[in-house]
Design an enzyme around this catalytic site. Structure first.
Site, mmCIF file in Angstrom:
data_model
loop_
_atom_site.group_PDB
_atom_site.id
_atom_site.type_symbol
_atom_site.label_atom_id
_atom_site.label_comp_id
_atom_site.label_asym_id
_atom_site.label_seq_id
_atom_site.Cartn_x
_atom_site.Cartn_y
_atom_site.Cartn_z
ATOM 1 N N LYS A 64 25.233 69.427 8.114
ATOM 2 C CA LYS A 64 25.899 68.137 8.246
ATOM 3 C C LYS A 64 26.578 67.772 6.934
ATOM 4 O O LYS A 64 26.009 67.926 5.851
ATOM 5 C CB LYS A 64 24.873 67.065 8.640
ATOM 6 N N CYS A 106 26.965 63.744 14.555
ATOM 7 C CA CYS A 106 26.722 62.297 14.595
ATOM 8 C C CYS A 106 27.649 61.496 13.694
ATOM 9 O O CYS A 106 28.784 61.223 14.051
ATOM 10 C CB CYS A 106 25.252 62.010 14.264
ATOM 11 N N GLU A 158 20.970 65.899 17.890
ATOM 12 C CA GLU A 158 20.718 66.115 16.466
ATOM 13 C C GLU A 158 19.223 66.306 16.218
ATOM 14 O O GLU A 158 18.397 65.562 16.752
ATOM 15 C CB GLU A 158 21.241 64.901 15.687
ATOM 16 N N SER A 183 2.883 32.021 27.572
ATOM 17 C CA SER A 183 2.802 30.604 27.199
ATOM 18 C C SER A 183 3.499 29.668 28.169
ATOM 19 O O SER A 183 3.342 28.456 28.081
ATOM 20 C CB SER A 183 3.418 30.417 25.809
#
Length: 707
Positions: A114, A175, A45, A358
């Protein structure tokens, strides 16, 4: 007579607004597809401009440069004799659409806009695009002059149509349309479309691949047909990692699987499939045939004088079905954020990373991700990836360097730094140093006490007062302020070393500072604003503590890092309060007033289940009915929402983090909420209290009365 078609789909590591790079990757994918015998190539896309342009879609430049790239594609000899399906924004009658542009031999066949736009979570497509709402209708699109000069066409069809080649029929989904309740492939299949294509811009979320694969296989199980899915891959400029998973399916089976995570910028899948398998499969589904005969109105067909099959294909071996191979969540974490880090490092042109280490799980997990990245880089180079080799040589500023050992590469690109204070224990110092030795990072140990003392001395000089920790008789305000001074100075020191540590070692460049606050801590605000949670990027900021521990366990075994055993066994602690007899007296869960497991539950209910205080109380009443009474449930919910709302302002300054979890509190784009709350929630908490009193008055066994 030809029956077998060879089709290609791909996953491309496109980059927003990198028109030159995007063009080259598109051309390379078409070249590979042709070399493999494909006569149809599908791309991701919006691949021409890159999916993540966001508000750059408003700019006319984005449309202009997309058209220029399209013209270059049309003119290229590489695109001859193959149907090319590319994605780009298109302006039609002054309306901007997210489109597929399908062309063959210098002629545009169809522009397909789309129809269902993604507009939830991280997606904001309705902000920039308009959905095409005219189902099964087309209009004339007047091509811009630069395209007319190439194609010699004045107009082309624009809208919801399908392609009819000499041997088959092809229809597009884009999509989100696959994920909608009424996907276009249903009616297209009933109208005789045999090949469905889906161009996606779908980003990674832990455990999401199953849903994507299930949707495609179910679509072709019910309706028959061939389904191609293309996707973007990589980091195209922000928090998201697009995770490939290109695939080709037919009649409910997978025939080609692309990688979910890799450092290859261009990946092309092909499959050779027999159209007669689709036709015979469909002919057996009587309910489908009845629906086709009685209900479906036809799609406009764009006739294409071209065949996907060859006349003589009897000896062409068809592809065989395969089983989809999924990664475990721990594997997903080891691969996805590591690939994202690589894209960020090479595209930002920095010389490596600096990580405050850490000795705890979170910073250890971040270090493991960099080490995993180094593993993937070495593997990619070993398998001949010249782009990765060129990038790594640029990063380490050594043109003859060839990475072979992940530990060696890690020593060149990762600097770890343990910043001790008088409240740090020897145990955490040892754990950090041991892990750094095992992964090979360049490790620095330093003390921040002189800086802390200097800052507190300034305050005392101005006010005449000296704040004390609670164990020394100070108030809670003093105690918290003294903790925050240490935390914030660590951020200042981290950035200083990121800018100048390579300079001090006689090397060029600067380092990206890595943050390591997990998604649960961010949700509750259990971090100091502008401490080491403030960094350039945070690869674990979208991952829960539970998943991180599983990932660290995975790394211990996968990479043979025994130092992680001690780190996993130790209680999580900030080490900002004085030690007791040299031992840690402060733990994260005690500070928060809840466990990480509980915090993960609150996060999922708040975001995924969309529960406010009262709804969360009602859910947890039944979820926890065997472990705590209603009064205790109410207290826990009130405590969470009080803490969450007090600290929500911290989300506005969260370091950009890899998005991996659907309950991320990222304020920038994903979790849009106020950051100034009425933190006592008077109305909501009163509703909870009323429900508790009702339950207590009748013995609190019957929970049905709470709604």
């Amino acid at each position: 007579m030809g029956r077998k078609v060879t089709v290609a789909t791909c996953a491309l590591n496109q980059w927003a607004l990198d028109f030159e790079g995007n063009l080259q990757r598109i051309l390379k994918s078409i070249e590979i597809a042709k070399r493999k015998g494909a006569r149809y190539r599908l791309g991701p896309e919006l691949e021409i401009c890159g999916y993540g342009c966001w508000d750059h879609y408003y700019e006319s430049d984005t449309l202009l440069h997309s058209l220029q790239v399209l013209a270059a594609l049309l003119e290229s000899p590489v695109t001859q004799d193959i149907i090319c399906d590319v994605g780009m924004p298109v302006m039609h009658r002054n309306v901007r659409y997210n489109c597929r542009v399908i062309f063959l031999n210098r002629r545009v066949l169809l522009i397909r806009p789309k129809m269902a736009l993604a507009n939830e979570g991280n997606y904001r497509e309705l902000r920039w695009f308009t959905p095409w709402s005219r189902s099964r209708q087309t209009e004339e699109y007047f091509l811009p002059r630069m395209i007319q000069d190439v194609t010699k066409q004045e107009t082309v069809p624009f809208g919801d149509a399908v392609l009819a080649t000499r041997d088959t029929c092809i229809g597009s989904e884009i999509c989100e349309e696959l994920w909608t309740p009424h996907s276009p492939h249903v009616h297209m299949g009933l109208d005789g479309v045999e090949i469905f294509t889906n161009a996606s811009g779908s980003h990674h979320v832990l455990r999401k691949a199953h849903a994507r694969v299930d949707l495609v296989t179910m679509a072709t199980t019910k309706n028959g047909g061939i389904y191609l899915l293309a996707n973007q891959k990589g980091c195209d400029g922000d928090r998201l990692y697009y995770d490939g998973c290109a695939l080709i399916a037919m009649n409910g089976h997978i025939f080609a699987q692309g990688s979910q995570f890799s450092l290859n910028d261009v990946e092309v899948l092909t499959a050779t499939l027999d159209l007669e398998d689709v036709r015979s499969y469909r002919a057996e589904i009587s309910s489908r045939n009845l629906a086709q005969a009685s209900k479906v109105s036809p799609y406009p067909r764009v006739k294409v004088d071209f065949a996907l099959s060859c006349h003589e294909d009897l000896l062409e071996p068809p592809s065989e079905p395969i089983e989809w191979k999924y990664h475990s969540p721990a594997e997903e974490i080891s691969l996805g954020p590591a690939c994202w880090l690589w894209d960020f490092l090479r595209r930002s042109r920095q010389a490596g990373f600096l990580l405050p280490l850490s000795g705890g799980v979170d910073s250890a997990a971040t270090a493991c991700l960099v080490y995993s990245m180094c593993h993937q880089v070495c593997e990619a180079v070993k398998h001949g990836n010249q782009e990765v080799l060129a990038d790594v040589r640029t990063i380490v500023d050594q043109l003859s360097y060839t990475p072979q050992d992940p530990r060696d590469l890690c020593g060149r690109v990762l600097t770890t730094c343990y910043m001790a204070s008088e409240n740090s224990s020897q145990e955490t110092c040892d754990r950090a140093r041991e892990l750094a030795q095992q992964i090979g990072s360049h490790h620095i140990g330093l003390h921040i006490d002189p800086a802390v003392k200097a800052v507190v001395d300034i305050f005392s000089l101005v006010t005449g007062k000296r704040p004390l920790f609670a164990v020394h008789g100070g108030s809670s305000r003093e105690n918290l302020a003294l903790q925050n001074v240490q935390a914030r100075l660590r951020m200042v020191v981290a950035y200083l070393f990121a800018q100048l540590s390579l300079w001090a070692r006689g090397a060029r460049g600067g380092l990206l500072v890595l943050g390591s606050a997990n998604v649960d801590e961010s949700l509750l605000g259990y971090l100091t604003k502008y401490d080491c949670s403030s960094a350039d990027i945070n690869p674990i900021g979208g991952i829960s503590k539970t998943d991180l521990k599983a990932f660290v366990q995975f790394c211990m075994e996968r990479f043979q890092l025994p130092a992680l055993q001690r780190i996993l066994a130790a209680p999580a602690t900030a080490e900002l309060e004085p030690l007791t007899d040299g031992k840690v007296s402060q733990t994260d869960e005690e500070d928060m007033g809840m466990t990480y497991a509980e915090l993960s539950i609150y996060g999922r209910l708040r975001k995924i289940a969309k529960a406010g205080p009262y709804s969360m109380f009602c859910r947890l009443l039944t979820m926890w009915k065997d472990v705590c009474p209603p009064r205790q449930v109410a207290d826990r919910v009130r405590h969470f929402f009080s803490k969450y709302s007090m600290n929500r302002h911290k989300m506005t300054t969260l370091t950009p983090a890899y998005h991996a979890e659907s309950y991320s509190p990222d304020d920038n784009r994903f979790d849009l909420r106020p950051f100034l709350y009425h933190t006592s929630w008077p109305w909501q908490f009163r509703c909870i209290e009323d429900a508790v009193l009702r339950l207590e008055s009748r013995g609190c066994q019957d929970l049905d009365g709470v709604d």
